[in-house]
Design a protein around this motif. Sequence first.
Motif, PDB file in Angstrom:
ATOM      1  N   UNK A   3      -4.897   4.475  24.703  1.00 47.14           N
ATOM      2  CA  UNK A   3      -5.950   4.063  23.804  1.00 47.14           C
ATOM      3  C   UNK A   3      -5.975   3.005  23.229  1.00 47.14           C
ATOM      4  N   UNK A   4      -6.284   2.635  22.595  1.00 48.22           N
ATOM      5  CA  UNK A   4      -5.768   1.285  21.478  1.00 48.22           C
ATOM      6  C   UNK A   4      -5.564   1.388  20.499  1.00 48.22           C
ATOM      7  N   UNK A   5      -4.697   0.424  20.275  1.00 47.08           N
ATOM      8  CA  UNK A   5      -3.851   0.416  18.984  1.00 47.08           C
ATOM      9  C   UNK A   5      -5.294  -0.204  17.914  1.00 47.08           C
ATOM     10  N   UNK A   6      -4.817   0.954  16.889  1.00 39.55           N
ATOM     11  CA  UNK A   6      -5.037   0.289  15.830  1.00 39.55           C
ATOM     12  C   UNK A   6      -4.319   0.051  14.489  1.00 39.55           C
ATOM     13  N   UNK A   7      -4.987  -0.876  13.832  1.00 39.23           N
ATOM     14  CA  UNK A   7      -4.350  -1.973  13.318  1.00 39.23           C
ATOM     15  C   UNK A   7      -4.494  -1.158  11.483  1.00 39.23           C
ATOM     16  N   UNK A   8      -3.296  -1.292  10.217  1.00 37.55           N
ATOM     17  CA  UNK A   8      -3.571  -0.725   9.643  1.00 37.55           C
ATOM     18  C   UNK A   8      -3.395  -1.841   8.658  1.00 37.55           C
TER      19      UNK A   8
END
Length: 45
Positions: A3-8
């Motif tokens: 899954x695409x990584x989520x940038x926080x």
Amino acid sequence: MAEPSEHLTTTEARAGATPHVTRVVLGVGLLLVIAIFAVILLVAG
């Protein structure tokens, strides 16, 4: 597939705000230690 990584942002990753309480506690503690040593030197001297 991965899954695409989520940038926080930093605040989102911490799940809230970070008040600078640690700096205040360390500052007050340092001042108290200095005051106590001064009193000890005055009394013992």
